[in-house]
Design a protein around this motif. Sequence first.
Motif, PDB file in Angstrom:
ATOM      1  N   ASP A   1      -7.431  -6.425   6.236  1.00 49.21           N
ATOM      2  CA  ASP A   1      -8.861  -6.118   6.136  1.00 49.21           C
ATOM      3  C   ASP A   1      -9.624  -7.301   6.706  1.00 49.21           C
ATOM      4  OD1 ASP A   1     -11.466  -5.504   5.495  1.00 49.21           O
ATOM      5  OD2 ASP A   1     -11.104  -5.176   3.364  1.00 49.21           O
ATOM      6  N   ILE A   2     -10.221  -7.102   7.871  1.00 47.31           N
ATOM      7  CA  ILE A   2     -10.948  -8.195   8.528  1.00 47.31           C
ATOM      8  C   ILE A   2     -12.120  -8.669   7.672  1.00 47.31           C
ATOM      9  CG2 ILE A   2     -12.451  -8.735  10.490  1.00 47.31           C
ATOM     10  CD1 ILE A   2     -10.625  -7.079  12.249  1.00 47.31           C
ATOM     11  N   ALA A   3     -12.791  -7.737   6.991  1.00 42.89           N
ATOM     12  CA  ALA A   3     -13.987  -8.084   6.240  1.00 42.89           C
ATOM     13  C   ALA A   3     -13.702  -9.061   5.109  1.00 42.89           C
ATOM     14  CB  ALA A   3     -14.642  -6.819   5.685  1.00 42.89           C
ATOM     15  N   THR A   4     -12.537  -8.936   4.473  1.00 40.47           N
ATOM     16  CA  THR A   4     -12.213  -9.789   3.331  1.00 40.47           C
ATOM     17  C   THR A   4     -11.168 -10.850   3.663  1.00 40.47           C
ATOM     18  OG1 THR A   4     -10.442  -8.338   2.541  1.00 40.47           O
ATOM     19  CG2 THR A   4     -12.686  -7.862   1.781  1.00 40.47           C
ATOM     20  N   GLY A   5     -10.449 -10.692   4.773  1.00 45.70           N
ATOM     21  CA  GLY A   5      -9.371 -11.606   5.109  1.00 45.70           C
ATOM     22  C   GLY A   5      -8.105 -11.374   4.315  1.00 45.70           C
ATOM     23  N   ARG A   6      -8.047 -10.273   3.573  1.00 44.66           N
ATOM     24  CA  ARG A   6      -6.878  -9.981   2.744  1.00 44.66           C
ATOM     25  C   ARG A   6      -5.678  -9.628   3.620  1.00 44.66           C
ATOM     26  NH1 ARG A   6      -4.476  -5.567   0.280  1.00 44.66           N
ATOM     27  NH2 ARG A   6      -5.882  -4.129   1.339  1.00 44.66           N
ATOM     28  N   PRO A   7      -4.505 -10.217   3.367  1.00 49.62           N
ATOM     29  CA  PRO A   7      -3.320  -9.883   4.165  1.00 49.62           C
ATOM     30  C   PRO A   7      -2.782  -8.497   3.818  1.00 49.62           C
ATOM     31  CG  PRO A   7      -2.724 -11.388   2.404  1.00 49.62           C
ATOM     32  CD  PRO A   7      -4.232 -11.273   2.371  1.00 49.62           C
ATOM     33  N   PRO A   8      -1.981  -7.906   4.687  1.00 51.08           N
ATOM     34  CA  PRO A   8      -1.344  -6.619   4.361  1.00 51.08           C
ATOM     35  C   PRO A   8      -0.434  -6.758   3.146  1.00 51.08           C
ATOM     36  CG  PRO A   8      -1.150  -7.127   6.712  1.00 51.08           C
ATOM     37  CD  PRO A   8      -1.638  -8.377   6.041  1.00 51.08           C
ATOM     38  N   HIS A   9      -0.261  -5.665   2.412  1.00 48.08           N
ATOM     39  CA  HIS A   9       0.514  -5.678   1.166  1.00 48.08           C
ATOM     40  C   HIS A   9       1.476  -4.488   1.158  1.00 48.08           C
ATOM     41  CE1 HIS A   9       1.385  -5.319  -3.165  1.00 48.08           C
ATOM     42  NE2 HIS A   9       1.057  -6.594  -3.253  1.00 48.08           N
ATOM     43  N   PRO A  10       2.659  -4.637   0.570  1.00 50.96           N
ATOM     44  CA  PRO A  10       3.628  -3.532   0.542  1.00 50.96           C
ATOM     45  C   PRO A  10       3.129  -2.263  -0.130  1.00 50.96           C
ATOM     46  CG  PRO A  10       4.692  -5.586  -0.061  1.00 50.96           C
ATOM     47  CD  PRO A  10       3.221  -5.878   0.003  1.00 50.96           C
ATOM     48  N   ASP A  11       2.124  -2.373  -1.012  1.00 48.00           N
ATOM     49  CA  ASP A  11       1.594  -1.205  -1.703  1.00 48.00           C
ATOM     50  C   ASP A  11       0.282  -0.700  -1.107  1.00 48.00           C
ATOM     51  OD1 ASP A  11       3.688  -0.944  -3.546  1.00 48.00           O
ATOM     52  OD2 ASP A  11       2.809  -2.426  -4.892  1.00 48.00           O
ATOM     53  N   ASP A  12      -0.101  -1.201   0.056  1.00 43.75           N
ATOM     54  CA  ASP A  12      -1.298  -0.688   0.731  1.00 43.75           C
ATOM     55  C   ASP A  12      -1.059   0.729   1.242  1.00 43.75           C
ATOM     56  OD1 ASP A  12      -2.894  -2.904   0.392  1.00 43.75           O
ATOM     57  OD2 ASP A  12      -2.571  -3.711   2.407  1.00 43.75           O
ATOM     58  N   HIS A  13      -2.020   1.609   0.984  1.00 43.48           N
ATOM     59  CA  HIS A  13      -1.962   2.932   1.589  1.00 43.48           C
ATOM     60  C   HIS A  13      -2.253   2.822   3.080  1.00 43.48           C
ATOM     61  CE1 HIS A  13      -2.740   3.794  -2.702  1.00 43.48           C
ATOM     62  NE2 HIS A  13      -2.027   4.882  -2.478  1.00 43.48           N
ATOM     63  N   MET A  14      -1.674   3.725   3.845  1.00 40.80           N
ATOM     64  CA  MET A  14      -1.873   3.707   5.297  1.00 40.80           C
ATOM     65  C   MET A  14      -1.513   5.075   5.854  1.00 40.80           C
ATOM     66  SD  MET A  14       1.472   1.435   6.290  1.00 40.80           S
ATOM     67  CE  MET A  14       3.131   2.087   5.935  1.00 40.80           C
ATOM     68  N   ARG A  15      -2.030   5.376   7.010  1.00 37.02           N
ATOM     69  CA  ARG A  15      -1.690   6.629   7.696  1.00 37.02           C
ATOM     70  C   ARG A  15      -0.343   6.421   8.395  1.00 37.02           C
ATOM     71  NH1 ARG A  15      -6.158   9.541   6.957  1.00 37.02           N
ATOM     72  NH2 ARG A  15      -8.179   8.480   6.945  1.00 37.02           N
ATOM     73  N   ILE A  16       0.639   7.264   8.057  1.00 32.25           N
ATOM     74  CA  ILE A  16       1.965   7.086   8.643  1.00 32.25           C
ATOM     75  C   ILE A  16       2.129   7.879   9.929  1.00 32.25           C
ATOM     76  CG2 ILE A  16       2.934   6.599   6.372  1.00 32.25           C
ATOM     77  CD1 ILE A  16       4.380   9.358   6.586  1.00 32.25           C
ATOM     78  N   ALA A  17       1.083   8.628  10.316  1.00 29.80           N
ATOM     79  CA  ALA A  17       1.063   9.320  11.606  1.00 29.80           C
ATOM     80  C   ALA A  17       2.268  10.253  11.725  1.00 29.80           C
ATOM     81  CB  ALA A  17       0.996   8.291  12.733  1.00 29.80           C
ATOM     82  N   SER A  18       2.947  10.231  12.867  1.00 31.58           N
ATOM     83  CA  SER A  18       3.994  11.227  13.116  1.00 31.58           C
ATOM     84  C   SER A  18       5.261  11.027  12.305  1.00 31.58           C
ATOM     85  CB  SER A  18       4.336  11.268  14.608  1.00 31.58           C
ATOM     86  OG  SER A  18       3.363  11.999  15.312  1.00 31.58           O
ATOM     87  N   ILE A  19       5.360   9.959  11.522  1.00 31.36           N
ATOM     88  CA  ILE A  19       6.481   9.892  10.587  1.00 31.36           C
ATOM     89  C   ILE A  19       6.363  11.037   9.583  1.00 31.36           C
ATOM     90  CG2 ILE A  19       7.694   8.465   8.878  1.00 31.36           C
ATOM     91  CD1 ILE A  19       6.833   6.011  10.354  1.00 31.36           C
ATOM     92  N   ALA A  20       5.169  11.629   9.477  1.00 33.55           N
ATOM     93  CA  ALA A  20       5.006  12.836   8.657  1.00 33.55           C
ATOM     94  C   ALA A  20       5.918  13.960   9.133  1.00 33.55           C
ATOM     95  CB  ALA A  20       3.545  13.302   8.701  1.00 33.55           C
ATOM     96  N   LYS A  21       6.302  13.945  10.407  1.00 34.28           N
ATOM     97  CA  LYS A  21       7.213  14.972  10.921  1.00 34.28           C
ATOM     98  C   LYS A  21       8.586  14.877  10.266  1.00 34.28           C
ATOM     99  CE  LYS A  21       5.036  15.521  15.490  1.00 34.28           C
ATOM    100  NZ  LYS A  21       3.766  14.822  15.228  1.00 34.28           N
ATOM    101  N   ALA A  22       8.999  13.666   9.899  1.00 34.28           N
ATOM    102  CA  ALA A  22      10.257  13.512   9.176  1.00 34.28           C
ATOM    103  C   ALA A  22      10.157  14.128   7.779  1.00 34.28           C
ATOM    104  CB  ALA A  22      10.650  12.045   9.092  1.00 34.28           C
ATOM    105  N   PHE A  23       8.973  14.063   7.183  1.00 39.51           N
ATOM    106  CA  PHE A  23       8.771  14.692   5.878  1.00 39.51           C
ATOM    107  C   PHE A  23       8.884  16.211   5.984  1.00 39.51           C
ATOM    108  CE2 PHE A  23       7.330  10.514   4.910  1.00 39.51           C
ATOM    109  CZ  PHE A  23       7.268  10.371   3.529  1.00 39.51           C
ATOM    110  N   SER A  24       8.318  16.804   7.038  1.00 35.98           N
ATOM    111  CA  SER A  24       8.461  18.254   7.201  1.00 35.98           C
ATOM    112  C   SER A  24       9.922  18.599   7.476  1.00 35.98           C
ATOM    113  CB  SER A  24       7.541  18.781   8.307  1.00 35.98           C
ATOM    114  OG  SER A  24       7.844  18.223   9.563  1.00 35.98           O
ATOM    115  N   GLY A  25      10.632  17.701   8.173  1.00 37.00           N
ATOM    116  CA  GLY A  25      12.061  17.899   8.346  1.00 37.00           C
ATOM    117  C   GLY A  25      12.798  17.859   7.020  1.00 37.00           C
ATOM    118  N   ALA A  26      12.409  16.934   6.148  1.00 39.91           N
ATOM    119  CA  ALA A  26      13.051  16.820   4.836  1.00 39.91           C
ATOM    120  C   ALA A  26      12.855  18.090   4.018  1.00 39.91           C
ATOM    121  CB  ALA A  26      12.492  15.614   4.079  1.00 39.91           C
TER     122      ALA A  26
END
Length: 400
Positions: A88-113
């Motif tokens: 987050d540029i506004a706060t300077g907070r580093p990325p975190h393992p529990d941050d939500h994010m858009r996984i984009a086309s990895i969602a296709k693996a979920f439909s495969g599952a």
Amino acid sequence: MPTRAPARRSRLRTGLSATVLTAAALGGLLQPAVAAGDPGPADGPGRHDKALQRQLDRLVAQEDGPPGVIALLTRGDRTQVYTAGVGDIATGRPPHPDDHMRIASIAKAFSGAVALQLVDQGRLSLDDTIGERLPDQPEAWHAVTLRQLLQHTSGLPDFSTAPRFLEILTADPRHVFDPRTLLDFVADKPLLFEPGSLYEYSNSDNIAIALMAEAVSGRRYEDLLKELVYRPLGLHRTSLPLGYRLPRPYLHGYDVQPPAEPEDISEALGASGVWASGGIVSTPKELGTFIRAYGGPSMLSAQTRKEQLTFRPGDSSEPAGPGTNAAGLAIYQYTTRCGVVYGHTGNFPGYTQLAATTPDGTRSLTFSINTQTSKGNKPALLARLRTVQEDFVCALLKKP
């Protein structure tokens, strides 16, 4: 500033068509490699590889590079967390393992599952056709099989490139589509080629897969994800929203176009226009859990897994993953100089993703940057990214 808002909207909309085609076909502050916050008792920074950390530092230092990056190397019950730059540029907070994010086309693996578990249950067959399961779809598509949809050899035209779809999205990036009617945008189009004869990555494939799963189960695709994927794997921060908002906290995604300042586009677009082909939101940690199960031997029967891992050499995910790519059923084989991993990639405005696992499902890598890159959007950055990803794969495969 309010006086800049119209210009910002104009810039986003001007580039939207190209961005959506890529995504739907879909200089920050350096931080040390530490586990941000408290990832939990099973995790820990461990002994970090300084060479890997320098790779991440250089990636975010590039003029058109991402503001931030986070990579998780998991071996058994131990996870090493590498970060550089900011989430987050506004706060300077580093990325975190529990941050939500858009996984984009990895969602296709979920439909495969979902689909492949329905195959294991006998409710679907890989030879089931669109005509048998979705008879209301265009007759010209009726011979296409589930297997061809999963491997992008169906020939279905891609709805996300349809002029009317792009017109709607350009006018209102947060437009809420009915995801179950997305194929209507190309219903008047013939197949691009004879099913099974060629490979062409298409978002329409995974919409059809989700609709077939709904047809045979009588349940909404979102509910099937919960029943077959989220709950068994303990994924509590993974979801398929239709709107534009992200759950908090989240990894902010940016449009990076130097010399302009990076623009936060995390919530600029709604997810309904990509749905089963790219709309899932997850976290780096949960994405690792998923790919170890889906790419490993624990989720599917041996017979179905054999079909899943029948690869077409040279056919790439979008964007291409590390090493040499080959396409299986909603999964890809990445053959690197150090060995083979299975996984999927994805890109969406503000995000580029990789999730990969060793074939035995005991080790995984998730690699997330908070800007978009693909072969049509910043190809030089993608080339650099793939090189760094391959180095991380080599670290994953290295014997302790």
